[in-house]
Design an enzyme around this catalytic site. Structure first.
Site, mmCIF file in Angstrom:
data_model
loop_
_atom_site.group_PDB
_atom_site.id
_atom_site.type_symbol
_atom_site.label_atom_id
_atom_site.label_comp_id
_atom_site.label_asym_id
_atom_site.label_seq_id
_atom_site.Cartn_x
_atom_site.Cartn_y
_atom_site.Cartn_z
ATOM 1 C CG ASN A 77 97.944 49.195 145.396
ATOM 2 O OD1 ASN A 77 97.726 48.226 144.674
ATOM 3 N ND2 ASN A 77 98.987 49.252 146.202
ATOM 4 C CG HIS A 125 98.859 42.033 154.146
ATOM 5 N ND1 HIS A 125 98.372 42.836 155.148
ATOM 6 C CD2 HIS A 125 98.865 42.793 153.026
ATOM 7 C CE1 HIS A 125 98.114 44.029 154.656
ATOM 8 N NE2 HIS A 125 98.392 44.029 153.370
ATOM 9 C CG ASP A 141 100.896 41.937 149.813
ATOM 10 O OD1 ASP A 141 100.498 42.584 148.828
ATOM 11 O OD2 ASP A 141 101.205 42.472 150.887
#
Ligand code: DOR
Ligand code: ZN
Length: 444
Positions: free
Chosen positions: A99, A246, A321
């Site tokens: 992203n 996650h 993350d």
């Protein structure tokens, strides 16, 4: 000059190794000699000897879920600052999420990252976008992405909501042997939510993110995996491989447990903040934006389910993350703060404090969760503790007590909810890509 570490606990779950011993590394980063108790190694002339009694030398840690923000958001993190953060956290390898801006949906950007990573001391694997421009409307070019070396596909940060697109993703990813990583979130349910939906969101007057928004997407995906695997032989390469990023809720863990029992190729990761904190900590933080991430900190009941799943093997690995954001994106009111926290430099401390010190898992299982398991999921080569092999190692002081100070983080961003938190267990060095990088304070 070669370096000999003596009296260390050598842990490499890939070789079922957990033994006291000694290991000698050459200047060029190869394992020159290794011995397990009762044997030992004698130091030759010109060898630096480090007595590492009480210390762990583990197979190098690998974080399969990081956001390094380059290209596009270099003010939050760059490939180089992200790598520095990984080194400080004891990681010898990471996989970066796509992203970025532009996003990693074609080989040009994969090559850009690989080019910048080549001279850095950690391995940087790339995860390609699951859909073109991460829009969830059509799948990206998997043939080209696979040829450029991506190790998995994901639209992390957003889910793929469209079931037809997700079906195509599973079918084509399997054809190229790629793992599909889903960010499980039904965005119709979470729209505008700031924290976990429950007692504390009510108390704080913040819009909730219902736990079912995660499990409902996982459930849909697992139905697709089941459907697409039906009738295929057990070892068929065409069976989809599905990984939940996650994971955070009790219900999703239940679904994973059932799917694994059925024999589906399903795996999941948990981020340290989801086993260390709960939504009660958001309440106690007093609207601190550093407690905001997606998925949000869940209820204590969910947190307990996570701990149970770490112990029973339902959770395959720990991934941070690592999501750097600048101060102005966090210090702006809880409901406006960006989602995400930095995680590379606190992962080992949180794992040893919450899982090992509490005897929930053994040190060897902790290393499996942080090293062997994520490498296996991304089909990376196994690490070997043998003479002549390149040293890919993480040095850990499992009993070192230290206090997190976010101003000392090597990441470009400092958005962590663990500032001033006391932890037990500290990464103190790595051997990676021909380099030996040791914490000077520990090895003075
Ligand atoms: O908290 C998060 N931050 N969750 C995500 O899914 C995306 C990530 C980011 O990129 O900042
Ligand atoms: Zn992420």
């Amino acid at each position: 000059m070669s370096t000999l570490f003596t009296n260390a606990r050598l842990i490499n779950p890939a070789e079922r190794l957990d033994s006291t011993g000694a290991i000698q590394l050459s200047d060029g980063g190869l394992i020159e000699a290794i011995a397990f108790e009762p044997q030992t190694l004698e130091a030759a002339m010109n060898v630096r000897v480090i007595d590492f009694t009480g210390g762990i030398i583990a197979s190098g840690l690998f974080d399969m879920h990081c956001h390094f923000r380059e290209p596009g958001f270099e003010y939050k993190e760059t490939i180089s600052s992200g790598a520095a953060s990984a080194v400080a956290g004891g990681f010898t390898g990471v996989a970066v999420m796509p992203n970025t801006e532009p996003c990693i949906d074609h080989p040009g950007i994969v090559h850009y990252i690989q080019h910048h990573a080549a001279s850095l001391p950690v391995d940087i694997e790339v995860i390609g976008a699951l859909t073109a421009a991460r829009k969830g409307e059509k799948i990206s070019g998997y043939a080209d992405l696979a040829a450029s070396g991506v190790k998995a596909l994901s639209d992390d940060g957003s889910p793929v909501m469209n079931s037809r697109v997700m079906r195509h993703a599973f079918e084509y990813a399997a054809a190229f042997g790629l793992l599909v990583i889903q960010h499980c979130e039904d965005t119709c349910l979470t729209d505008g939510g700031a924290m976990n939906e429950g007692y504390y969101s009510s108390l704080l007057g913040l819009r909730g993110i219902a736990s079912i928004s995660e499990s409902i997407v996982a459930s849909r995906d697992l139905s697709l995996v089941r459907y697409l695997a039906e009738g295929l032989p057990e070892h068929s390469p065409l069976r989809p491989r599905y990984h939940i990023a996650h994971i955070s809720t009790r219900e999703t863990l239940k679904l994973v447990r059932e799917a694994k029992a059925e024999g589906l190729q399903v795996s999941c990761e948990v981020a340290p903040h989801h086993f260390a904190l709960s939504d009660k900590d958001v309440f106690e933080s007093g609207y601190d934006g550093n407690f905001r991430m997606n998925p949000p900190l869940r209820s204590d009941r969910d947190r307990e389910a996570v701990l149970e799943a770490l112990a029973d093997g339902t959770i395959d690995c720990i991934a941070t993350d690592h999501a750097p954001h600048a101060e102005h994106e966090k210090d702006c009111g809880f409901a406006q703060a960006a989602f995400g926290i930095v995680g590379l430099e606190t992962a080992v401390g949180l794992t040893f404090t919450h899982l090992v010190e509490t005897h929930l898992v053994t040190p060897a299982r902790a290393i499996e969760l942080l090293s062997t398991a994520p490498r296996k999921l991304l089909q990376l080569p196994e690490i070997h503790f043998k003479v002549g092999a390149p040293a890919n190692l993480t040095f850990i002081d499992p009993k070192a007590a230290w206090t997190v100070d976010t101003s000392n983080l090597k990441s470009k961003s400092h958005n962590s909810p663990f500032h001033n938190v006391r932890l037990t267990g500290k990464p103190v060095g790595i051997a990676s890509k021909g380099r030996l990088i040791l914490d000077h304070a520990r090895f003075a």
